[in-house]
Design an enzyme around this catalytic site. Structure first.
Site, PDB file in Angstrom:
ATOM      1  N   GLU A   1      47.005  25.943  65.648  1.00  0.00           N
ATOM      2  CA  GLU A   1      46.840  27.011  64.922  1.00  0.00           C
ATOM      3  C   GLU A   1      47.139  26.926  63.535  1.00  0.00           C
ATOM      4  O   GLU A   1      46.185  27.325  62.470  1.00  0.00           O
ATOM      5  CB  GLU A   1      46.560  28.291  65.556  1.00  0.00           C
ATOM      6  CG  GLU A   1      45.658  27.770  67.156  1.00  0.00           C
ATOM      7  CD  GLU A   1      45.516  29.427  67.518  1.00  0.00           C
ATOM      8  OE1 GLU A   1      44.424  30.000  67.570  1.00  0.00           O
ATOM      9  OE2 GLU A   1      46.515  29.508  68.143  1.00  0.00           O
TER      10      GLU A   1
ATOM     11  N   TRP B   1      31.967  32.203  58.589  1.00  0.00           N
ATOM     12  CA  TRP B   1      32.457  31.248  59.385  1.00  0.00           C
ATOM     13  C   TRP B   1      31.284  31.002  59.419  1.00  0.00           C
ATOM     14  O   TRP B   1      30.179  31.040  59.773  1.00  0.00           O
ATOM     15  CB  TRP B   1      32.779  31.883  60.598  1.00  0.00           C
ATOM     16  CG  TRP B   1      33.777  30.471  61.799  1.00  0.00           C
ATOM     17  CD1 TRP B   1      35.045  30.054  61.086  1.00  0.00           C
ATOM     18  CD2 TRP B   1      33.166  30.027  61.811  1.00  0.00           C
ATOM     19  NE1 TRP B   1      35.787  29.479  61.520  1.00  0.00           N
ATOM     20  CE2 TRP B   1      34.570  29.483  62.532  1.00  0.00           C
ATOM     21  CE3 TRP B   1      32.087  29.844  63.429  1.00  0.00           C
ATOM     22  CZ2 TRP B   1      34.009  28.659  63.698  1.00  0.00           C
ATOM     23  CZ3 TRP B   1      31.603  28.887  64.246  1.00  0.00           C
ATOM     24  CH2 TRP B   1      32.630  28.306  64.823  1.00  0.00           C
TER      25      TRP B   1
ATOM     26  N   LYS C   1      49.739  27.425  69.599  1.00  0.00           N
ATOM     27  CA  LYS C   1      50.518  28.304  68.050  1.00  0.00           C
ATOM     28  C   LYS C   1      50.543  27.325  66.335  1.00  0.00           C
ATOM     29  O   LYS C   1      50.437  27.778  65.791  1.00  0.00           O
ATOM     30  CB  LYS C   1      51.242  29.440  67.934  1.00  0.00           C
ATOM     31  CG  LYS C   1      51.754  30.668  68.860  1.00  0.00           C
ATOM     32  CD  LYS C   1      50.844  31.430  68.499  1.00  0.00           C
ATOM     33  CE  LYS C   1      49.603  31.449  69.343  1.00  0.00           C
ATOM     34  NZ  LYS C   1      47.932  32.092  69.534  1.00  0.00           N
TER      35      LYS C   1
ATOM     36  N   ASN D   1      25.420  37.761  61.437  1.00  0.00           N
ATOM     37  CA  ASN D   1      26.605  36.995  62.534  1.00  0.00           C
ATOM     38  C   ASN D   1      25.932  36.719  63.721  1.00  0.00           C
ATOM     39  O   ASN D   1      25.394  37.560  63.900  1.00  0.00           O
ATOM     40  CB  ASN D   1      27.313  38.739  62.312  1.00  0.00           C
ATOM     41  CG  ASN D   1      28.484  37.998  64.124  1.00  0.00           C
ATOM     42  OD1 ASN D   1      29.046  39.478  64.139  1.00  0.00           O
ATOM     43  ND2 ASN D   1      29.058  37.003  64.043  1.00  0.00           N
ATOM     44  N   GLY D   2      25.992  35.510  64.535  1.00  0.00           N
ATOM     45  CA  GLY D   2      25.470  34.787  65.528  1.00  0.00           C
ATOM     46  C   GLY D   2      24.729  33.654  64.821  1.00  0.00           C
ATOM     47  O   GLY D   2      25.241  33.148  63.977  1.00  0.00           O
TER      48      GLY D   2
ATOM     49  N   ARG E   1      37.424  37.812  60.757  1.00  0.00           N
ATOM     50  CA  ARG E   1      36.006  37.199  61.316  1.00  0.00           C
ATOM     51  C   ARG E   1      35.263  35.930  61.043  1.00  0.00           C
ATOM     52  O   ARG E   1      34.847  35.196  61.769  1.00  0.00           O
ATOM     53  CB  ARG E   1      35.199  38.463  61.568  1.00  0.00           C
ATOM     54  CG  ARG E   1      35.344  39.255  62.634  1.00  0.00           C
ATOM     55  CD  ARG E   1      34.595  40.954  62.341  1.00  0.00           C
ATOM     56  NE  ARG E   1      33.316  40.111  63.318  1.00  0.00           N
ATOM     57  CZ  ARG E   1      33.148  40.416  64.856  1.00  0.00           C
ATOM     58  NH1 ARG E   1      34.450  40.747  64.924  1.00  0.00           N
ATOM     59  NH2 ARG E   1      32.288  39.584  65.335  1.00  0.00           N
TER      60      ARG E   1
ATOM     61  N   CYS F   1      32.280  35.910  61.392  1.00  0.00           N
ATOM     62  CA  CYS F   1      31.081  36.663  60.562  1.00  0.00           C
ATOM     63  C   CYS F   1      31.416  38.187  60.505  1.00  0.00           C
ATOM     64  O   CYS F   1      31.284  38.789  61.677  1.00  0.00           O
ATOM     65  CB  CYS F   1      29.545  36.281  59.910  1.00  0.00           C
ATOM     66  SG  CYS F   1      29.577  35.108  59.558  1.00  0.00           S
TER      67      CYS F   1
ATOM     68  N   HIS G   1      54.067  10.410  82.705  1.00  0.00           N
ATOM     69  CA  HIS G   1      52.870  10.439  82.830  1.00  0.00           C
ATOM     70  C   HIS G   1      51.950   9.604  81.347  1.00  0.00           C
ATOM     71  O   HIS G   1      50.782   9.556  81.711  1.00  0.00           O
ATOM     72  CB  HIS G   1      51.918  10.979  83.662  1.00  0.00           C
ATOM     73  CG  HIS G   1      52.748  11.246  85.511  1.00  0.00           C
ATOM     74  ND1 HIS G   1      53.132   9.950  85.739  1.00  0.00           N
ATOM     75  CD2 HIS G   1      53.319  11.798  85.985  1.00  0.00           C
ATOM     76  CE1 HIS G   1      53.653  10.154  86.873  1.00  0.00           C
ATOM     77  NE2 HIS G   1      53.804  11.330  87.291  1.00  0.00           N
TER      78      HIS G   1
ATOM     79  N   LYS H   1      38.785  34.861  64.959  1.00  0.00           N
ATOM     80  CA  LYS H   1      39.603  34.756  65.304  1.00  0.00           C
ATOM     81  C   LYS H   1      38.634  35.736  66.749  1.00  0.00           C
ATOM     82  O   LYS H   1      39.086  35.775  67.860  1.00  0.00           O
ATOM     83  CB  LYS H   1      39.876  36.771  65.106  1.00  0.00           C
ATOM     84  CG  LYS H   1      40.698  37.516  65.813  1.00  0.00           C
ATOM     85  CD  LYS H   1      42.146  38.322  65.716  1.00  0.00           C
ATOM     86  CE  LYS H   1      43.445  38.528  66.484  1.00  0.00           C
ATOM     87  NZ  LYS H   1      43.773  37.705  67.230  1.00  0.00           N
TER      88      LYS H   1
ATOM     89  N   GLU I   1      51.279  27.287  75.477  1.00  0.00           N
ATOM     90  CA  GLU I   1      50.632  28.377  73.994  1.00  0.00           C
ATOM     91  C   GLU I   1      51.386  28.359  72.703  1.00  0.00           C
ATOM     92  O   GLU I   1      50.995  28.144  72.417  1.00  0.00           O
ATOM     93  CB  GLU I   1      51.265  29.883  74.507  1.00  0.00           C
ATOM     94  CG  GLU I   1      50.905  31.050  73.942  1.00  0.00           C
ATOM     95  CD  GLU I   1      49.570  31.216  73.363  1.00  0.00           C
ATOM     96  OE1 GLU I   1      48.146  31.138  73.607  1.00  0.00           O
ATOM     97  OE2 GLU I   1      49.618  31.939  72.931  1.00  0.00           O
TER      98      GLU I   1
HETATM   99  C1  G6P Z   1      39.900  32.337  68.759  1.00  0.00           C
HETATM  100  C2  G6P Z   1      41.015  32.648  68.589  1.00  0.00           C
HETATM  101  C3  G6P Z   1      42.130  32.697  69.329  1.00  0.00           C
HETATM  102  C4  G6P Z   1      41.127  33.634  71.309  1.00  0.00           C
HETATM  103  C5  G6P Z   1      40.826  32.924  71.385  1.00  0.00           C
HETATM  104  C6  G6P Z   1      39.633  33.621  72.445  1.00  0.00           C
HETATM  105  O1  G6P Z   1      39.819  30.800  69.521  1.00  0.00           O
HETATM  106  O2  G6P Z   1      41.269  32.707  67.318  1.00  0.00           O
HETATM  107  O3  G6P Z   1      42.734  33.565  69.323  1.00  0.00           O
HETATM  108  O4  G6P Z   1      42.694  33.039  72.470  1.00  0.00           O
HETATM  109  O5  G6P Z   1      39.190  32.577  70.301  1.00  0.00           O
HETATM  110  O6  G6P Z   1      39.808  35.458  72.148  1.00  0.00           O
HETATM  111  P1  G6P Z   1      39.296  36.437  72.772  1.00  0.00           P
HETATM  112  O7  G6P Z   1      39.017  37.797  71.659  1.00  0.00           O
HETATM  113  O8  G6P Z   1      37.957  36.110  74.082  1.00  0.00           O
HETATM  114  O9  G6P Z   1      41.067  36.522  73.233  1.00  0.00           O
END
Ligand code: G6P
Length: 613
Positions: free
Chosen positions: A493, A74, A490, A100-101, A27, A2, A509, A608, A486
């Site tokens: 996501e 969010w 990606k 926010n929270g 956010r 948020c 396995h 994010k 990673e």
């Molecule tokens: C969310 C974001 C990711 C990020 C993760 C951890 O899931 O979408 O891109 O890696 O949070 O966030 P941070 O700010 O702690 O790296």
């Protein structure tokens, strides 16, 4: 999660709020709303993006105002619809609040308020808070409105950043935070308030970061800060270092692709000033500060979430390899709710792009309470995680706006490489000539990333071929394994294709059962220690008709004959693989997502900055 923004001053508030919300949309982006205050409150809310709200308001008879608040959501409590969008109003319609929270005890507060005649219009926890403020204000005789806010917040269990306005006080904005970030911008006869500095940056460079448990009582001219226990604090004004260009797309179609292409620069910025060329050593204040601790460590624990956790896994390999220190890498969310064995002898490295991730923050607090030393690796300057850490290192990648992390990851890995070299060198586990080789190599990485980016056109072709696949498998060994994880993350996501990352040897396995002619398998197959073993894994995939996309060292003719597609990256020291091999995987996900028509910068359901656990 948020985003919140508020303004009080002389300017027309609506454009400030909308522009600010667009900058905070990373956010959360499932609904948005604003409340403007002149003689009365005008509230506009809409499910969807900030642009949907903007279109909606354009069709309304809005009167301009110079005080207002805005929110991009969010969803946690209540589905994302117009009704649950913020701002929320008190029963008498005079107070508007954005949040926010999560108010964890909203259930019991709601029951109590309902028994006193309050009727709720939404399913949110936030609406309970605004009614609680109203209830206290009306029932505690003659108290100031700000006092009612303070008393209400002291009853709240959970996390919040809130901004509140009241029709009876047309020159008052109240902000407060606990666990969610909030920054106040100070202008000439005006104030701004927001979740981060992006909405304020073009109006002022003077900011005050609110601390946890603090309230800001703001009019157009004055800012008063007090704690939730009613102690007045002197605002600490800081100058912003962020630049406007860094939060704009600068000619790119999306933030994500801009940020992928920024990596030569961001990795360079992470290294800059940290290598002492004269005596071939690494200079990092956060290491010097706790030098003794680093030298005598028995163990490092690394905590993080998402992509930052993947950087942590690279960190494990690095610290074991270069500094000979045992490492445990923990998902912050698991670590905090176990009963982990951690104490004074441990150093906990917390990795976070945003510096606000709730689980990582809580993991830090837990480790701190048990006596561990906390070293934060963070991108956002002044965020909660660096502030809660004993020492640390900023990654200097610059603002990352695309929700899927790219340049923050490579900057985190760069910082970890530097730290591991610094510690290895001081401990004597790294011979001088190896240190020299590594540092020289590190300095070539920005130009090698540049080279890796040249595969962009080839990667578009590969993306076209595989964009309709339903599954992807990513394989790697040693430093290639975190890269595989990673790469898979990606793709999931931003393109919503199911993807799994696996240590290449583990394929037999389980995942091998999934392989057929429909299954693309991305293999990190650079010319390093496990090269032959990875070749065998590729053969196993080929034997089952899987399609192999290899990320290989340039000039590898064996790979050209073996894999269906080869994406070449420059040769490098093995420990640097994550810095180069991740880049084509970011591009692959990006192009697939664009071709599938996905919103790459704001993927569905994600945010994010995850400030709820
Ligand atoms: C969310 C974001 C990711 C990020 C993760 C951890 O899931 O979408 O891109 O890696 O949070 O966030 P941070 O700010 O702690 O790296």
């Amino acid at each position: 999660m948020c985003g919140i923004v508020g303004y009080i001053g002389q300017r027309d508030v609506f454009p400030i709020l909308i522009k600010g919300l667009k900058r905070l949309e990373y956010r959360g982006y499932d609904s948005a709303g604003v409340a403007l205050l002149n003689d009365s409150l005008q509230v506009y809310k809409k499910a969807g993006k900030v642009s949907d709200l903007e279109d909606f308001v354009a069709s309304q008879n809005m009167t301009s105002a110079t005080i207002g608040i805005g929110h991009t959501r969010w969803a946690t409590h209540g589905e994302p619809n117009d009704r649950n969008a913020h701002p929320h109003l008190s029963q008498d319609g005079k107070i508007a609040l954005i949040h926010n929270g999560i108010i964890e005890n909203y259930g019991s507060l709601k029951t109590e308020l309902e028994s006193r005649g309050h009727v709720f219009k939404s399913d949110t926890d936030t609406e309970v808070l605004v009614h609680l403020i109203e209830d206290i204000y009306h029932n505690a005789n003659g108290i100031a409105f700000e006092e009612a806010v303070r008393m209400a917040l002291s009853q709240v269990v959970g996390a919040y950043a809130v901004v509140i306005i009241h029709t009876d006080f047309p020159d008052l904005l109240i902000g407060a935070r606990k666990g969610s970030p909030m920054v106040i911008g100070i202008g000439e006869g005006e104030h701004y308030i927001a979740s981060d500095a992006a909405p304020l940056i073009e109006y002022t460079r003077n900011v005050v970061y609110l601390n946890d448990g603090e309230l800001a009582i703001i009019d157009h001219n004055e800012l008063t800060i007090k704690t939730i226990d009613n102690v007045i604090k002197t605002p600490y004004i800081q100058e912003l270092e962020m630049h406007l260009e860094s939060i704009e797309k600068g000619g790119y179609e999306h933030f994500m692709i801009k940020e992928i292409f920024e990596q030569p620069r961001s990795v360079y910025d992470s290294i800059r000033g940290r290598i002492n060329v004269m005596d071939q050593s690494v200079e990092m204040a956060g290491i010097k500060q706790y030098e003794n601790k680093w030298m005598n460590l028995k163990r490092i624990i690394i905590v993080g979430c998402g992509t930052s956790w993947h950087a942590g896994l690279v960190g494990e390999y690095l610290f074991e390899d270069l500094a000979r220190i045992p490492v445990e890498v923990e998902y912050a969310s698991e670590f905090r709710y176990r009963n982990p064995v951690v104490g004074e002898d441990d150093l906990v490295i917390a990795i976070s792009q945003s510096g606000e991730t709730a689980d990582t923050l809580a993991a830090i607090e837990l480790a701190k309470s048990k006596g561990a030393t906390i070293f934060g690796i963070c991108n956002v300057v002044g965020a909660s995680i660096p502030r809660a850490s004993d020492a640390g290192a900023y990654t200097h990648a610059g603002p990352e706006i695309g929700v899927a992390s790219t340049k923050a990851f490579t900057a985190q890995v760069t910082a970890l490489i530097l730290i591991a070299i610094a510690v290895g060198q001081r401990k004597g586990s790294l011979p001088k000539d190896r240190v020299r080789t590594l540092l020289n190599e590190l300095e070539t990485i920005p130009s090698k990333i540049e080279k890796a980016l040249e595969s962009n056109d080839l990667i578009k072709v590969i993306a076209q071929e595989f964009k309709d696949s339903r599954n992807f498998l990513y394989l790697g060994r040693n430093y290639g394994f975190p890269v595989a994880l990673e790469g898979a993350l990606k793709l999931k996501e931003i393109s919503y294709i199911h993807a799994e990352g696996y240590p290449a040897a583990e394929m037999k396995h389980g995942p091998i059962a999934l392989i057929d002619e429909e299954m693309p398998v991305v293999v990190i197959a650079t010319n390093h220690s496990n090269y032959e073993k990875v070749l065998s894994n590729i053969q196993e995939v080929k034997a089952r008709k899987g399609k192999v996309i290899a990320v290989a060292t340039e000039g590898d003719t064996i790979m050209r004959n073996m894999a269906d597609y080869v994406i070449e990256i420059p040769d490098c020291d093995e420990v640097m693989i994550p810095l180069l091999a991740t880049v084509p995987l970011q591009l692959l996900s990006y192009h697939i997502a664009v071709m599938r028509g996905c919103n790459v910068d704001q993927p569905r359901n994600l945010a994010k900055s995850v400030t709820v656990e």
